[in-house]
Design a protein around this motif. Sequence first.
Motif, PDB file in Angstrom:
ATOM      1  N   ARG A  32       2.664  14.324  -9.123  1.00 56.89           N
ATOM      2  CA  ARG A  32       3.681  15.371  -9.248  1.00 56.89           C
ATOM      3  C   ARG A  32       4.108  15.554 -10.702  1.00 56.89           C
ATOM      4  NH1 ARG A  32       5.758  12.790  -4.549  1.00 56.89           N
ATOM      5  NH2 ARG A  32       7.286  11.698  -5.848  1.00 56.89           N
ATOM      6  N   ASP A  33       4.307  14.429 -11.408  1.00 57.31           N
ATOM      7  CA  ASP A  33       4.713  14.514 -12.815  1.00 57.31           C
ATOM      8  C   ASP A  33       3.620  15.190 -13.655  1.00 57.31           C
ATOM      9  OD1 ASP A  33       7.042  13.253 -12.128  1.00 57.31           O
ATOM     10  OD2 ASP A  33       6.398  11.261 -12.823  1.00 57.31           O
ATOM     11  N   ARG A  34       2.391  14.851 -13.387  1.00 56.51           N
ATOM     12  CA  ARG A  34       1.289  15.465 -14.135  1.00 56.51           C
ATOM     13  C   ARG A  34       1.204  16.966 -13.859  1.00 56.51           C
ATOM     14  NH1 ARG A  34      -4.230  16.514 -13.478  1.00 56.51           N
ATOM     15  NH2 ARG A  34      -5.456  16.234 -15.407  1.00 56.51           N
ATOM     16  N   LYS A  35       1.440  17.318 -12.601  1.00 63.93           N
ATOM     17  CA  LYS A  35       1.413  18.740 -12.246  1.00 63.93           C
ATOM     18  C   LYS A  35       2.532  19.496 -12.957  1.00 63.93           C
ATOM     19  CE  LYS A  35       1.526  21.851  -8.256  1.00 63.93           C
ATOM     20  NZ  LYS A  35       1.663  21.933  -6.767  1.00 63.93           N
ATOM     21  N   LYS A  36       3.726  18.878 -13.018  1.00 63.80           N
ATOM     22  CA  LYS A  36       4.848  19.520 -13.706  1.00 63.80           C
ATOM     23  C   LYS A  36       4.564  19.686 -15.195  1.00 63.80           C
ATOM     24  CE  LYS A  36       8.491  17.981 -10.559  1.00 63.80           C
ATOM     25  NZ  LYS A  36       9.714  17.145 -10.415  1.00 63.80           N
ATOM     26  N   ARG A  37       3.961  18.647 -15.804  1.00 66.86           N
ATOM     27  CA  ARG A  37       3.660  18.738 -17.229  1.00 66.86           C
ATOM     28  C   ARG A  37       2.661  19.854 -17.515  1.00 66.86           C
ATOM     29  NH1 ARG A  37       3.500  13.055 -16.884  1.00 66.86           N
ATOM     30  NH2 ARG A  37       1.215  13.132 -16.895  1.00 66.86           N
ATOM     31  N   LEU A  38       1.646  19.952 -16.652  1.00 70.76           N
ATOM     32  CA  LEU A  38       0.651  21.001 -16.846  1.00 70.76           C
ATOM     33  C   LEU A  38       1.277  22.385 -16.683  1.00 70.76           C
ATOM     34  CD1 LEU A  38      -2.437  19.458 -14.966  1.00 70.76           C
ATOM     35  CD2 LEU A  38      -2.068  19.630 -17.441  1.00 70.76           C
ATOM     36  N   GLU A  39       2.146  22.499 -15.683  1.00 67.56           N
ATOM     37  CA  GLU A  39       2.826  23.777 -15.481  1.00 67.56           C
ATOM     38  C   GLU A  39       3.714  24.121 -16.669  1.00 67.56           C
ATOM     39  OE1 GLU A  39       4.888  23.311 -11.828  1.00 67.56           O
ATOM     40  OE2 GLU A  39       3.102  23.640 -10.562  1.00 67.56           O
TER      41      GLU A  39
ATOM     42  N   LYS B 281       3.869  10.221  -7.085  1.00 70.60           N
ATOM     43  CA  LYS B 281       4.811  10.554  -8.160  1.00 70.60           C
ATOM     44  C   LYS B 281       4.077  10.880  -9.459  1.00 70.60           C
ATOM     45  CE  LYS B 281       8.944   8.855 -10.541  1.00 70.60           C
ATOM     46  NZ  LYS B 281       8.445   9.234 -11.874  1.00 70.60           N
ATOM     47  N   VAL B 282       3.058  10.085  -9.759  1.00 70.09           N
ATOM     48  CA  VAL B 282       2.261  10.352 -10.965  1.00 70.09           C
ATOM     49  C   VAL B 282       1.599  11.721 -10.870  1.00 70.09           C
ATOM     50  CG1 VAL B 282       0.247   9.611 -12.280  1.00 70.09           C
ATOM     51  CG2 VAL B 282       1.904   7.924 -11.490  1.00 70.09           C
TER      52      VAL B 282
ATOM     53  N   ALA C 142       0.833  -1.203   0.000  1.00 66.84           N
ATOM     54  CA  ALA C 142       0.000   0.000   0.000  1.00 66.84           C
ATOM     55  C   ALA C 142       0.868   1.254   0.000  1.00 66.84           C
ATOM     56  CB  ALA C 142      -0.935  -0.013   1.215  1.00 66.84           C
ATOM     57  N   ASP C 143       1.975   1.222   0.757  1.00 62.46           N
ATOM     58  CA  ASP C 143       2.899   2.364   0.773  1.00 62.46           C
ATOM     59  C   ASP C 143       3.505   2.592  -0.600  1.00 62.46           C
ATOM     60  OD1 ASP C 143       2.365   2.735   3.434  1.00 62.46           O
ATOM     61  OD2 ASP C 143       4.134   1.633   4.143  1.00 62.46           O
ATOM     62  N   ASP C 144       3.893   1.505  -1.259  1.00 63.40           N
ATOM     63  CA  ASP C 144       4.456   1.628  -2.612  1.00 63.40           C
ATOM     64  C   ASP C 144       3.435   2.209  -3.576  1.00 63.40           C
ATOM     65  OD1 ASP C 144       6.796   0.555  -1.671  1.00 63.40           O
ATOM     66  OD2 ASP C 144       6.346  -1.487  -2.350  1.00 63.40           O
ATOM     67  N   ASP C 145       2.193   1.750  -3.453  1.00 60.61           N
ATOM     68  CA  ASP C 145       1.148   2.271  -4.333  1.00 60.61           C
ATOM     69  C   ASP C 145       0.915   3.757  -4.086  1.00 60.61           C
ATOM     70  OD1 ASP C 145       0.865  -0.210  -5.402  1.00 60.61           O
ATOM     71  OD2 ASP C 145      -0.877  -0.772  -4.194  1.00 60.61           O
ATOM     72  N   MET C 146       0.972   4.168  -2.824  1.00 62.56           N
ATOM     73  CA  MET C 146       0.770   5.571  -2.496  1.00 62.56           C
ATOM     74  C   MET C 146       1.914   6.425  -3.037  1.00 62.56           C
ATOM     75  SD  MET C 146      -2.116   5.987  -1.061  1.00 62.56           S
ATOM     76  CE  MET C 146      -1.851   7.663  -0.454  1.00 62.56           C
ATOM     77  N   GLU C 147       3.159   5.916  -2.904  1.00 61.95           N
ATOM     78  CA  GLU C 147       4.301   6.657  -3.427  1.00 61.95           C
ATOM     79  C   GLU C 147       4.223   6.786  -4.946  1.00 61.95           C
ATOM     80  OE1 GLU C 147       7.847   4.793  -2.111  1.00 61.95           O
ATOM     81  OE2 GLU C 147       7.539   5.282   0.005  1.00 61.95           O
TER      82      GLU C 147
END
Length: 236
Positions: free
Chosen positions: A110-117, A107-108, A98-103
Motif C-alpha cells: 500500500r505504501d509503495r502504491k501511494k508513493r507511486l501515485e 502495508k508495504v 504468518a498473519d503478521d508477515d502478510m499484514e
Amino acid sequence: MATVFLSTAKTFLPTLLSTTSSTSPSSSSSLTPPQLIHGKKHNARPELSLCKAVRDSQQPPYPPILTKRGLSISLTTSFLSLVSSQGCSAANAAILEADDDMELLEKVKRDRKKRLEKQGVISSSNKETAYLQDLVYKLSKVGQAIENNDLSAASSVLGPSTDTDWVQKANAAFRKLSSSPEEKSQVDTFNSSLASLISSVIRKDVEASKIAFVSSATAFEEWTALTGLVGQLKGL
C-alpha cells in the motif's frame, strides 16, 4: 585387639559344639509331645492358619500391578500428549507469525502504491512545483533578513498579509499535493506560523519574528518530507 578376639572365639567354639552334639534327635524324641494337652491331642495347624489369615487381612486385597507393558503405554501416552500440545502451540505461533508477515507485506504494498501515485501527481504538477520553489526562495530571503535584524527587508518579501499572490499560489499547490491527514496538518501549521511571522515583522518584533520563522520553515520541511518533494525542490 584382634588377637584377643580370636583367642576367645577358639575357647567358645568347642564348648558350643559339645553342647550342640549332646542334644541329639533321639533325646529330643523322648520329650513329652507338645501336642498332648490335658490328655487330648491338639492340632497346631488351625493356629498357623489363623496367623496366616491375620497377615493376609493386613495386606491390601488387590495390590496394584505395574508391568513393563503398562509402564511403556503410560509413558508413550504422556509423551504423545506433550508433543501434541507443543505441536499445537507451535502451529498457532506459526499461523500468527504468518498473519503478521502478510499484514506487513500488504502495508508495504500500500505504501509503495501511494508513493507511486504521489510521484505521478508531482510529475504532472509542474506549475504547482514552481509555486513551491518560489516559496523556498522567499523563505530563504526572509530568513537572511531576520538574521541580520533587517525587518524592513523581510516585510518587503513577505507582503502585508497572507492574501498576497505568492501565498495564495503556495496554498493552491498545498491543496493539490496534500492527501494524508498528516500532510494537511503540516499545511495548517505553516499557514498559522506564516501569519504570525508577517504580523511580527510588521510590529518590528525581532524575537517573535525569529520564532515564527523557525516554526514556518519547520512545518514546510515536514510537509515536503511527507509528500516526497524534498528531492524536487532546490534550496531545502
